[in-house]
Scaffold this motif. Sequence first.
Motif, mmCIF file in Angstrom:
data_model
loop_
_atom_site.group_PDB
_atom_site.id
_atom_site.type_symbol
_atom_site.label_atom_id
_atom_site.label_comp_id
_atom_site.label_asym_id
_atom_site.label_seq_id
_atom_site.Cartn_x
_atom_site.Cartn_y
_atom_site.Cartn_z
ATOM 1 N N ASP A 4 4.724 2.848 -4.836
ATOM 2 C CA ASP A 4 4.046 3.412 -5.982
ATOM 3 C C ASP A 4 4.183 2.444 -7.162
ATOM 4 N N TRP A 11 0.819 -1.206 0.000
ATOM 5 C CA TRP A 11 0.000 0.000 0.000
ATOM 6 C C TRP A 11 0.861 1.268 0.000
ATOM 7 N N GLU A 51 2.377 -1.210 -9.223
ATOM 8 C CA GLU A 51 1.147 -1.980 -9.414
ATOM 9 C C GLU A 51 1.135 -3.138 -8.415
#
Length: 466
Positions: free
Chosen positions: A456, A453, A458
Amino acid sequence: MYDFEDTTSTVRVTTVCVVGAGYVGLTAAVCLAQLGHRVVCVETNRERLATLQRGEVPIHEPGIEELLTRHARSGRLAFTDDLDVAMTGVSVALLCVGTPPGPDGEPDLRQLGRAGADVVAAARSDVLLIVKSTVPPGSCEALELLAAGHARDGVRVVVASNPEFLREGQAVWDFFNPDRVVVGIDEPAMQSLVTGLYPAQWPLLLCDRRSAELVKYAANTFLAVKISFANEVAQLCEALGADAHHVLTGVGLDARIGGAFLSPGPGFGGSCLPKDLAGFIAVSQSVGQSAPLARAAQTVNAQALAGLLSKLDASLGSVRAKRVAILGVAFKPGTGDVRFSPGVGLGEALARRGALVRAHDPLADPGSPDVEMVADPYEAAAGADALVIMTAWPEYRELDHQRLREVMAGHVVIDAVNVVSIGEVAHVDYDVYGVGRGLAMDFAPVLWPPLEWMLDVEPSDVAASR
Ligand SMILES: NC(=O)c1ccc[n+]([C@@H]2O[C@H](COP(=O)([O-])OP(=O)(O)OC[C@H]3O[C@@H](n4cnc5c(N)ncnc54)[C@H](O)[C@@H]3O)[C@@H](O)[C@H]2O)c1
């Protein structure tokens, strides 16, 4: 033990018939006598009545014996099973009979219906029935209809709600130090007959009957939700390696939340919370609502016992033919009450699974064939493969763990009420499992989601890199 002396100033002295001498009725009877009222207490259980008439107290409740002795002498308190005698010249009756749960969680109000009808039949003049028992909204109105059918010609019946909030083990203290007195009455002219029973300085909530009845159900439902929330957080702590004591202390220090009822444990029991939560759900259902929050609290509570059983299974292999010692069968410390007690529930569940259960409690005895009671915690632990502490009695914080370990056959201790200080038993050859204390495990899985989380990237890239 208690200072009762400064409470007698502002009541409107009344002669009251108290019906039912259980925790609520007996407490009300002795405390109302202390406030200056004249009290006749009616009890139909012959054994209980005989005990009271001998001046003895059939329940463990600090302060009751002193007040009972004092007011049996002062002449302000008497016990009988004869309603004709009790209602002679009396126009106010406090109904304190049981309202146990029926098989589907619906409240069984038969004791209340019978008591109300009998009191009214014995009344020779207009009568005010004050319902102290916990009942679903609408009950006072229903009782007024039912009881009126039993009244003599010309006798008028009015029913008021005055729910009780005492806690067992400190009932007398609670009576004299109420957070609030709730009075629900739809006849303004008769309000003072109820409110005047109590000192004028006590906090009073005056409202309609349905609201007063629902205050009690809603308050107990909220307490049940709070306990279940604490247990849900505790489960999460176990999975995450956090400590529920720190977490819930931190949560409870928020003045908007408060720390009471935020301790994790074996789930709530006793004669009130499970019953009133089920009653809240049944009442909601009766008017087409599903009470999802209350149901969730019930589900979480049932999981607490299942969680203890699986901890025992995991640590013993299986409980079949194992000896398990239970410390604490009262539903909470300070009382001998075992109604819906988690300790008794665990003992019976273990017996059904083929374990041999021996238990100790400083006060309570469930009289269950599944649970052999002994007089001493070390005797309960002798030869046990596992020990489970189920009630947070103060004496269980002072146990000699070295001695316990020496008499036990195994080394598993499940501390369902977190009374064992892990630091203090570090030298004992024990495996102690508390509630909500993170277990030793590989916490790497806990780290991945927050990392994911934060980065940055995917999510699928992170998953691929694991
Ligand atoms: N126990 C608590 O902590 C507590 C707290 C608040 C409210 N309440 C509520 O108060 C009510 C009473 O609870 P309790 O724990 O005192 O119950 P209890 O079972 O201990 O006592 C009820 C008593 O009423 C007697 N009784 C029943 N019918 C009678 C009749 N017709 N005439 C005379 N006596 C009769 C019974 O023999 C018994 O002694 C319940 O509705 C309960 O939910 C209980």
